[in-house]
Design an enzyme around this catalytic site. Structure first.
Site, PDB file in Angstrom:
ATOM      1  N   VAL A 173       1.097   4.946   5.028  1.00  0.00           N
ATOM      2  CA  VAL A 173       0.558   3.897   5.909  1.00  0.00           C
ATOM      3  C   VAL A 173       1.651   2.885   6.239  1.00  0.00           C
ATOM      4  O   VAL A 173       1.738   2.396   7.375  1.00  0.00           O
ATOM      5  CB  VAL A 173      -0.648   3.205   5.243  1.00  0.00           C
ATOM      6  CG1 VAL A 173      -1.137   2.037   6.100  1.00  0.00           C
ATOM      7  CG2 VAL A 173      -1.783   4.205   5.028  1.00  0.00           C
ATOM      8  N   GLY A 174       2.514   2.580   5.287  1.00  0.00           N
ATOM      9  CA  GLY A 174       3.608   1.648   5.524  1.00  0.00           C
ATOM     10  C   GLY A 174       4.534   2.119   6.635  1.00  0.00           C
ATOM     11  O   GLY A 174       5.012   1.307   7.448  1.00  0.00           O
ATOM     12  N   GLU A 222       5.727  -3.380   1.001  1.00  0.00           N
ATOM     13  CA  GLU A 222       5.899  -3.005  -0.405  1.00  0.00           C
ATOM     14  C   GLU A 222       5.039  -1.777  -0.626  1.00  0.00           C
ATOM     15  O   GLU A 222       3.811  -1.852  -0.573  1.00  0.00           O
ATOM     16  CB  GLU A 222       5.485  -4.163  -1.320  1.00  0.00           C
ATOM     17  CG  GLU A 222       6.060  -4.031  -2.723  1.00  0.00           C
ATOM     18  CD  GLU A 222       5.109  -3.365  -3.687  1.00  0.00           C
ATOM     19  OE1 GLU A 222       5.326  -2.167  -3.983  1.00  0.00           O
ATOM     20  OE2 GLU A 222       4.163  -4.014  -4.129  1.00  0.00           O
ATOM     21  N   GLY A 268       0.829  -1.203   0.000  1.00  0.00           N
ATOM     22  CA  GLY A 268       0.000   0.000   0.000  1.00  0.00           C
ATOM     23  C   GLY A 268       0.861   1.249   0.000  1.00  0.00           C
ATOM     24  O   GLY A 268       2.023   1.233  -0.428  1.00  0.00           O
ATOM     25  N   SER A 269       0.317   2.326   0.501  1.00  0.00           N
ATOM     26  CA  SER A 269       0.986   3.622   0.430  1.00  0.00           C
ATOM     27  C   SER A 269       2.166   3.689   1.388  1.00  0.00           C
ATOM     28  O   SER A 269       2.208   3.010   2.420  1.00  0.00           O
ATOM     29  CB  SER A 269       0.000   4.747   0.757  1.00  0.00           C
ATOM     30  OG  SER A 269      -0.309   4.746   2.141  1.00  0.00           O
ATOM     31  N   THR A 270       3.110   4.545   1.056  1.00  0.00           N
ATOM     32  CA  THR A 270       4.280   4.737   1.910  1.00  0.00           C
ATOM     33  C   THR A 270       3.883   5.333   3.251  1.00  0.00           C
ATOM     34  O   THR A 270       4.439   4.953   4.298  1.00  0.00           O
ATOM     35  CB  THR A 270       5.302   5.638   1.194  1.00  0.00           C
ATOM     36  OG1 THR A 270       5.768   4.945   0.021  1.00  0.00           O
ATOM     37  CG2 THR A 270       6.483   5.960   2.082  1.00  0.00           C
TER      38      THR A 270
END
Length: 484
Positions: A233-234, A251, A229-231
């Site tokens: 949220v990561g 990822e 998902g998005s950076t």
């Protein structure tokens, strides 16, 4: 939990999923039609689910390798047998065109058979010892419960690329798909794994939004999180996992550079570029998001790419033969158009496209782009190809590397030596020569650098490393005597 998909005469679907949390609608982006409704997993239900999954994992890890392999092979066959249903859901729920849905399904079938071979692979190594008579063995053991949080853009593939190797190595899984792809990325997977003979509780399904995902990430009985998902949220997930010393495979986003050198085949390069920018409406982490072109061929490249873009048909991928479907949501469509409009206000020029009709956005080629413009700096996640002209190879490489992201890149050049030299200089986890940035092969390690991930890799032999941990076992025939 017994899941069922019940077909209704009016074309909608009813789901019986046994959860009692907040209901949410399953909507078709192309038409706005409500396809059905699901209940979210409540936090109390998720706690029980994780407990049951942890309990089931012990027996699954002790299962003979051939039984685990048989379940995964059977699952691959069921994917093939249910192709029409799966592809229809990918089109209706996620806006996937027929070719994209078919490729995604075939990749998952092949991945199922590859993962079925994993339990039969060697899982240990023997090391020498400085102690006479001692044997040192290092073996791979399951992590335990793996939480898989998957996105909506390639919902089947990006769920199964973590679920299948995790199961193959003796882990149990709690799968939480994105609410926009709960059926194709969750319900159908859970049903088919059950039909394939996976024991009850070994792969559990959790449904809902961010609150469910956050609780899954922080749950003490979940030993690993595999997130795509998005950076932004990561980073949050990485912080939680770091505090708990929990393994995380992240990822994340990308703003991928496609470099067009002055010796490139412009016709071929524009074909690669159109695919890399417009496939699945550009809603791909590997999308060709920055077209960096040597100035001497920039006009010819823009003309060729625009000619291809104008021929692409936008429409409902379930009912029509089209090249591009809808953007996934109103919010995302608004964001794409906002990035375009902000860049136009800063001096960019639309060569073709740029128009919106509901959730449908035309494939858009933008020229006169500068590095400060939002369509260049940000991950657009829409059918937009921003073109920036540069004077030479060094400037192209410098611009490509001037990004927080480092997922994928591609180089177009008729000189193989030059292309490989440039590829070595690019700061990306995956670089493709005379191709575009959207590439994935299930047997090849996949992942990014910088803010595009945390060095985790999916695919091929890396799956063994990612979904296990190592244990050292030493043995000696008779007890040793020590000075104490």
């Amino acid at each position: 939990m017994n899941l069922s998909v019940i077909h209704q005469d009016n074309g909608s679907f009813e789901f019986a999923n046994g959860f009692t949390g907040s209901p949410f609608d399953i909507t078709e982006p192309a038409t706005g039609q409500k396809l059905g409704q699901l209940n979210s997993t409540s936090i109390a239900e998720l706690d029980r689910l994780v407990e049951q999954t942890a309990a089931a994992q012990t027996a699954w890890a002790a299962t003979d390798f051939d039984r685990r392999a048989r379940v995964l092979r059977t699952f691959g066959g069921l994917l093939e047998q249910n192709a029409e249903l799966i592809n229809a859901w990918n089109a209706r729920e996620c806006g996937s065109i027929a070719g994209k849905a078919g490729w995604e399904l075939q990749a998952c079938i092949e991945q199922s058979f590859m993962c079925a071979a994993m339990p039969m692979n060697p899982y240990g190594e023997v090391y020498p010892s400085s102690m006479p008579g001692r044997e040192n063995i290092c073996i791979r053991v399951p992590l335990g419960v793996v939480g898989v949080i998957s996105p909506w853009n390639f919902p089947l593939l990006l769920s199964l690329r973590a679920v299948l190797p995790a199961l193959a190595m003796g882990n149990a899984v709690v799968l939480k798909p994105d609410p926009n792809s709960s059926v194709i990325g969750g319900v159908l997977i859970a049903e088919l794994l059950q039909q394939a003979g996976l024991p009850e509780g070994v792969c559990s399904l959790a449904l809902g939004g961010a609150d469910v995902g956050q609780h899954l990430v922080s749950h003490p009985q979940v030993n690993m999180i595999a997130f795509t998902g998005s950076t932004a949220v990561g980073r949050q997930i990485g912080e939680v996992c770091g505090r708990q010393l929990k393994k995380a495979a992240l990822e994340l986003g990308g703003n991928n550079a496609l470099l067009i050198m002055d010796d490139a085949d412009i016709a071929a390069a524009s074909s690669c570029a159109a695919w890399g920018s417009f496939l699945h409406q550009g809603q791909i982490c590997m999308q060709s998001g920055r077209h960096i072109v040597e100035r001497s061929v920039a006009d010819a490249y823009i003309d060729a790419l625009s000619e291809r873009a104008r021929k692409l048909v936008v429409g409902d991928p379930y009912r029509e033969n089209v090249h591009l479907g809808p953007i996934i949501s109103e919010r995302q469509a608004d964001r794409v158009m906002s990035l375009i409009e902000q860049s136009l206000a800063m001096g960019a020029r639309i060569v073709c496209g740029g128009k919106r009709d509901g959730l449908f956005i035309e494939p858009t080629v933008i020229a006169d782009v500068t590095p400060e413009m939002p369509v260049y700096k940000e991950e657009v996640f829409g059918p937009v190809a921003p073109v920036i002209a540069v004077d030479n190879e060094d400037e192209a490489v410098s611009l490509a590397n001037d990004s927080d992201y480092g997922l994928a890149a591609a180089v177009q050049s008729s000189n193989p030596v030059r292309a490989k030299r440039i590829a070595q200089r690019l700061q990306a986890g995956m670089v493709h020569i005379n191709d575009q940035t959207v590439n994935n092969e299930f047997q090849v390690p996949f992942g990014g650098m910088k803010a595009s991930g945390n060095s985790g890799r999916f695919g091929g032999p890396e799956n063994m490393e990612e979904f296990t941990e190592k244990k050292w076992i030493s043995s000696i025939d008779a007890p040793l005597g020590y000075p104490f």
